[in-house]
Design a protein around this motif. Structure first.
Motif, PDB file in Angstrom:
ATOM      1  N   CYS A   1      42.991  10.277 -22.346  1.00  0.00           N
ATOM      2  CA  CYS A   1      41.991  11.310 -22.073  1.00  0.00           C
ATOM      3  C   CYS A   1      40.988  10.906 -21.004  1.00  0.00           C
TER       4      CYS A   1
ATOM      5  N   THR B   1      37.575   9.907 -19.381  1.00  0.00           N
ATOM      6  CA  THR B   1      36.176  10.199 -19.722  1.00  0.00           C
ATOM      7  C   THR B   1      35.994  11.595 -20.327  1.00  0.00           C
ATOM      8  N   ASN B   2      37.019  12.440 -20.184  1.00  0.00           N
ATOM      9  CA  ASN B   2      36.966  13.785 -20.742  1.00  0.00           C
ATOM     10  C   ASN B   2      37.700  13.798 -22.076  1.00  0.00           C
TER      11      ASN B   2
ATOM     12  N   PRO C   1      41.012  16.740 -21.991  1.00  0.00           N
ATOM     13  CA  PRO C   1      41.534  17.023 -20.647  1.00  0.00           C
ATOM     14  C   PRO C   1      42.706  17.999 -20.689  1.00  0.00           C
TER      15      PRO C   1
END
Length: 353
Positions: free
Chosen positions: A96, A98-99, A102
């Motif tokens: 994923c 940093t999100n 995603p």
């Protein structure tokens, strides 16, 4: 019959037979297997036996590493549940980025798996160093990670619950399109083959058993007991990574406080049910794997009869008591055979005189 009962693998086989007979008498539909379709429209097998095969494979993989640790160190690792949370959290973090939600994967799935393997093996090495070099009792040494592991897992993803939206990621914890058998079973078979090859073409089994039986004698014979114990914890870390990968693949997310809850107790019980001594020494991996499926057989049976999850440990405690009785009987049989052999040898000596 006595020689048959002396076989180590007979303990999980007898337990499996008892559970099978119980379900056959109470509700024969327990063994019914049907062909259906999952949410993606792929044909899949369903039924209680398929559930045992599916979820028991996770425990079987974990039992492989736990057996080696128990045989070499004479103790158990109680941090594997927390370590699974960490390795699963690492997988989601890599996929994923940093999100937390995603639209596309931020890294290939194989990369996420390899990173989680490295992290889990490092934590396994941490436990191994405490046990082998600092001579801390295994259950006490692994209590550190048992306590802090789930907090570390949550910290890795900033206390968020990442969700992977890629369908291919679910194949590893579910079904591969066109194959109606759960994928975790094939992963378990692959792990078993790798370990069998390692046992056949290396001296791993000999070294682990030698250190577990008497580490001082093993050291005098040129072995390094510290490195052998450390290696078993690293191997357990690898097994943890595989189990953690399957866990997060099932739901494409993670719940840090619930994932693999109490699985360490089931793994230890699988080793004991396989007839392995919890004080170390000789071991039998196939028996531990069969013991893992027996534990899942028991769990599935209890759930079928609507037993609350909070009450499961009480029923598993009965299994522990039964194991104690079985080992007592087995010991008496071995002692009786040993005394008979001694008497025969004495009689033969008297006759020769």
């Amino acid at each position: 019959m006595k020689n048959l009962l002396k076989k180590q693998i007979m303990i999980p086989i007898m337990a499996l037979i008892i559970l099978a007979l119980f379900n056959l008498i109470v509700d024969p539909s327990f063994f019914k297997i049907t062909m259906g379709y999952n949410s993606m429209g792929n044909p899949v097998l369903s039924g209680y036996l398929i559930t045992i095969l599916d979820y028991g494979s996770e425990l079987a993989i974990l039992a492989i590493g736990m057996t080696l640790v128990t045989a070499a160190s004479g103790g158990q690792d109680i941090s594997v549940g927390a370590a699974i949370a960490i390795s699963g959290s690492v997988v989601l973090r890599v996929l994923c980025g940093t999100n937390s939600r995603p639209d596309t994967l931020q890294a290939p799935i194989i990369v996420a798996f390899l990173v989680s393997c490295i992290v889990a093996m490092l934590f396994g090495a941490f436990n191994g160093v405490l046990v082998s070099y600092f001579k801390i009792q295994p259950m006490v040494a692994t209590l550190i990670l048992y306590t802090a592991g789930r907090s570390i897992a949550a910290w890795i993803n900033n206390n968020e619950l990442p969700i992977v939206n890629d369908a291919t990621f679910t194949y590893f914890g579910g079904f591969i399109p066109g194959i109606p058998i759960p994928t975790p079973f094939f992963i378990m078979i692959a792990c078993l083959i790798v370990m069998a090859l390692a046992m056949k073409f290396t001296n791993l089994k000999l070294y682990v058993q030698a250190v577990g039986i008497n580490s001082d004698s093993a050291r005098l014979n040129g072995l390094n007991p510290k490195m052998v114990k450390l290696l078993t914890f690293v191997i357990l870390g690898l097994c943890v990574a595989v189990s953690g990968f399957i866990k997060v693949s099932r739901l494409s997310t993670i719940n840090y406080s619930v994932i693999a809850k109490d699985i360490e107790m089931d793994a230890i019980l699988a080793v004991a049910l396989g007839g392995n001594s919890l004080s170390g020494g000789k071991f039998n991996l196939p028996a531990s794997i069969l013991g893992a499926y027996v534990i899942q057989f028991l769990t599935t049976t209890l759930y079928k009869f609507n037993v609350q999850s909070d009450a499961l440990p009480a029923y598993k405690a009965i299994v522990v008591i039964a194991l104690g009785v079985a080992n007592f009987v087995k010991t008496n049989i071995s002692t009786s055979n040993g005394n008979n052999s001694f008497k025969s040898s004495v009689t033969a000596a008297e006759i020769s005189e």
